[in-house]
Motif scaffolding. Sequence first.
Motif, short mmCIF file in Angstrom:
data_model
loop_
_atom_site.label_atom_id
_atom_site.label_comp_id
_atom_site.label_asym_id
_atom_site.label_seq_id
_atom_site.Cartn_x
_atom_site.Cartn_y
_atom_site.Cartn_z
N ARG A 90 46.83 39.95 42.31
CA ARG A 90 46.43 39.25 43.54
C ARG A 90 47.64 38.74 44.31
NH1 ARG A 90 41.83 40.54 45.41
NH2 ARG A 90 41.90 38.64 46.65
N ASN A 91 48.61 38.16 43.60
CA ASN A 91 49.86 37.76 44.24
C ASN A 91 50.96 37.79 43.20
OD1 ASN A 91 50.08 35.09 42.94
ND2 ASN A 91 48.30 34.56 44.22
N LEU B 182 46.96 43.45 46.71
CA LEU B 182 45.84 43.95 45.92
C LEU B 182 46.28 45.28 45.35
CD1 LEU B 182 42.95 43.46 44.95
CD2 LEU B 182 42.14 44.71 46.96
N ARG B 183 46.62 45.25 44.01
CA ARG B 183 47.21 46.42 43.40
C ARG B 183 46.77 46.51 41.95
NH1 ARG B 183 53.55 48.02 43.82
NH2 ARG B 183 53.58 49.71 42.27
N ASN B 184 46.48 47.67 41.48
CA ASN B 184 46.07 47.88 40.10
C ASN B 184 47.29 47.92 39.19
OD1 ASN B 184 43.33 48.05 40.74
ND2 ASN B 184 43.45 50.26 41.13
N ARG C 253 43.87 43.72 38.24
CA ARG C 253 44.29 43.76 39.64
C ARG C 253 45.25 42.62 39.92
NH1 ARG C 253 38.88 44.74 39.92
NH2 ARG C 253 38.46 42.55 40.44
N ARG D 272 40.61 35.05 35.95
CA ARG D 272 41.97 35.16 36.47
C ARG D 272 42.94 34.61 35.44
NH1 ARG D 272 41.91 33.52 42.91
NH2 ARG D 272 40.32 35.06 43.55
#
Length: 882
Positions: free
Chosen positions: A811-812, A794-796, A809, A855
Amino acid sequence: MQIRLTPFRALRVAFAALRTDLSASASTSEAHRDALRRQLRLLSATWPYALTVAIAAPLLIGWTAFASGATGVLIAAAAGALVTAISGTLLLATLRHGTARRWPPHVKVRLATVSGMVGGATILALVFATGMLPPGPTRLASYVMTFAAMIVMIVALYPVRAASIGLGAGLLATLAVEDRFGLGLWIGIGVLLMLTSIAYRLARFERHAVEQRDLDHAQGRMATRLVAEFETHSSGWFWQTNADGEVTYLTHRVATELDLPDTPAIGEPLSQLFRMDGALTETERTIAFHLSSRTAFSNYSVRPASRAKLERWWSMSGRPIFDEDGIFLGFVGSGTDLTERRRADAEITRLALFDGLTGLANRQRLRLALDQMLAQPATSQRMTSLFLLDLDRFKTVNDTLGHQIGDALLKKVAQRLQRAIGDAGLVGRLGGDEFQVIMPGHADREKLGELARRVIFDLSQPYSIEGSAISIGCSIGVAIAPQDGAASETLIRNADLALYAAKGDGRGIHRFFREELLVGAQSRKQLEDDLRQALVGNQFYLAYQPVVDTRSERIVGYEALLRWEHPTRGLVSPAEFVPVAEDCGLIESIGEWVLRTACTEAAGWPGDVRVAVNVSPIQFANPILPSLVTSALAKSGIAPHRLELEITEGVFLDESAASEQMFKTLKGCGVRLALDDFGTGYSSLGYLKKAPFDKIKIDQSFVKGATIAGNRNAAIIRAIVSLADALGMDTTAEGVENRDEITLIRDLGCSHIQGYVYGKPTRAADVLLQLKVGGGMATASGYQITRNPRTAMLRNARLQAGGASGDVRIRNISSTGVMVEGIEIDASAVDLDVLIELVEDQMFPAKLRWAADGRAGLEFAEMFNLERLAAPSVPNVARKAG
């Protein structure tokens, strides 16, 4: 000495003694002749004076008689002077003339006795003649001179007892002429007999004294010879001082070894020649104290007080001596050379504290040094670092080149290690290829890490020994006191754990001790204890994974996989407990259980389905393995060809006749042999010529990613399959999980497939159900295509498409793509080119592949290295530094 003799016996003994002195016989002893020679030497020294006085007396009487006109007295005096002169001169010539000196002593004694008799008779006759002179001063002077001559002659003849008796006999003869056997004659006879007895007694005392002196002298000479012999041919020596403590005697050898520059040892104070062995300030005063207090001392270890060229040690003892009146005379003592003993003790100490091969400190000395350093009260001194080193690939050197080359290599390693450490610490060898370094006052991890890397680099450089170029490596474990252990046992244990971690992380590196290493070791110990109970507690079971024929997709066999159902831990991974079982010696018992259980459970399967069982290198090295195999086959009743033994390449580390014989024996049992995990271990095509394998199992590391474009794994698999086909062997691809991999493996010509794509390992009861329901056919499942491994996160990130940009963001992510959320994109925008910020201020090109429900999936234009996303953390920094 007491003489208990009656008068008559004394006279008889005295006359016998006189007869012995005057005659010679075969029974006359050399000691008696020596005694006579000494008597004659004394007589020779005094006789000239007696002769002078004896001649002067008749001359004085004759001159007096001439003056007074006494013709008769003049004639008597002249005769006396002539007779005395003749006999006395003859005796003097006999005693002193060179020719007469060679005469036997008893002959000279006879002449001295005759001279004494003549002198005695003459002098007494002169006494009587003097009485005939007219009264007056001259007659008195004559009397005085005559009696003086008698006295001097008695004194001179005293040393020769026979001559003394002869003098008395002469006096008695003259008395007999004058007295005509009157009363005076008898008195004279009595006196002569008494004189004879006295002379004998005195002579006996003298002889006894002479004999005692001779005995003492002989004993002294014997003692001198013995002392000289002892001092020359032994380690002992002697010394003596006077009352002032000055040396009066010292064995020459010791005096030489003192190595005094210009000062002789004799006359020097003893306390300035020797000092007690040891670095004590009161050493010199110790010997001086005994000398001043006049007390004995024993077994003092001493050394030269001066700086002698040679190292010398002595054991020294001494005691005071006093004379008969209690007056202190000094000290006398002895010593023993301790030099060789000290050197031997030093050699024993060296052997006890130093390694005999390399000369470094051994285990005992290292332990003593570490204990002493850790016992220091000051914190700065207790900051001690410990290196544990283990050489990599050293066993191979011993096995291939021999132990002699191995020993030479250890010596060179010791030299390099000593140079690398220098004065920073104590370097030692624990044994084998293990070394240890103790560095007091060192606790800076950065500097220690730099030193460890330098040591590894130096020790890893090639060695040239007897024409052979040898390359080895080194792994180091580091522990620092007191934080990693305040006691030596704890510090050593933690350094060993760090070394174990360095080996586990790939060797040729160093690792610092961390608390998690201890936790892991304790967990491993607990796992070992639990493992010992697992077998007897029926905690193991077997799970079977199908092996499928590539062309027909029929199940042709199953691989038996060991599983451990722990009562509290649940399922324990084989990767976790199998290495522990191998280390603690349980793998053979567990392997036998697996073999027997697999054969028993496979007995209920169809006759064309095989079972594969893994055999560890430890089991393979055990000569009883064939008998265990035949026993399991016989007990289960399955055909030998249905059992397949999977053997890893580790068994070829020690290629020997025993290994070849084991392969032949197993093949003689009728079982199949498979080479497991081919290409990942000690691969060598040479052993494929000898080992009678029926199958080669391609490791899953070659299967994974084989379908991805640009990957070389497919080419490797094709090469392995071609090699196996040429050798008449089957091939099994392990770890197949996706359906596209099935197609690839089939196209590459591999004969069998094993992996999750055809099902996960299952118990024996489910195997029967699987074979019954599917009719022996396998059904593929899982993903259609192979995807790269994805990492959830979880990273911006910032996304840019055309002239628009926004935050999303992640997700993977994988190396080929990323899934983001927080964006609304129309599904018709597929294949849109975008830029995404994966690393700060760095945009990476990608293509939109799908979008739905906020997504989207992006495919990178180039492979992305996921390690670039990993922010450095404290543990990673510490690990890198270690």
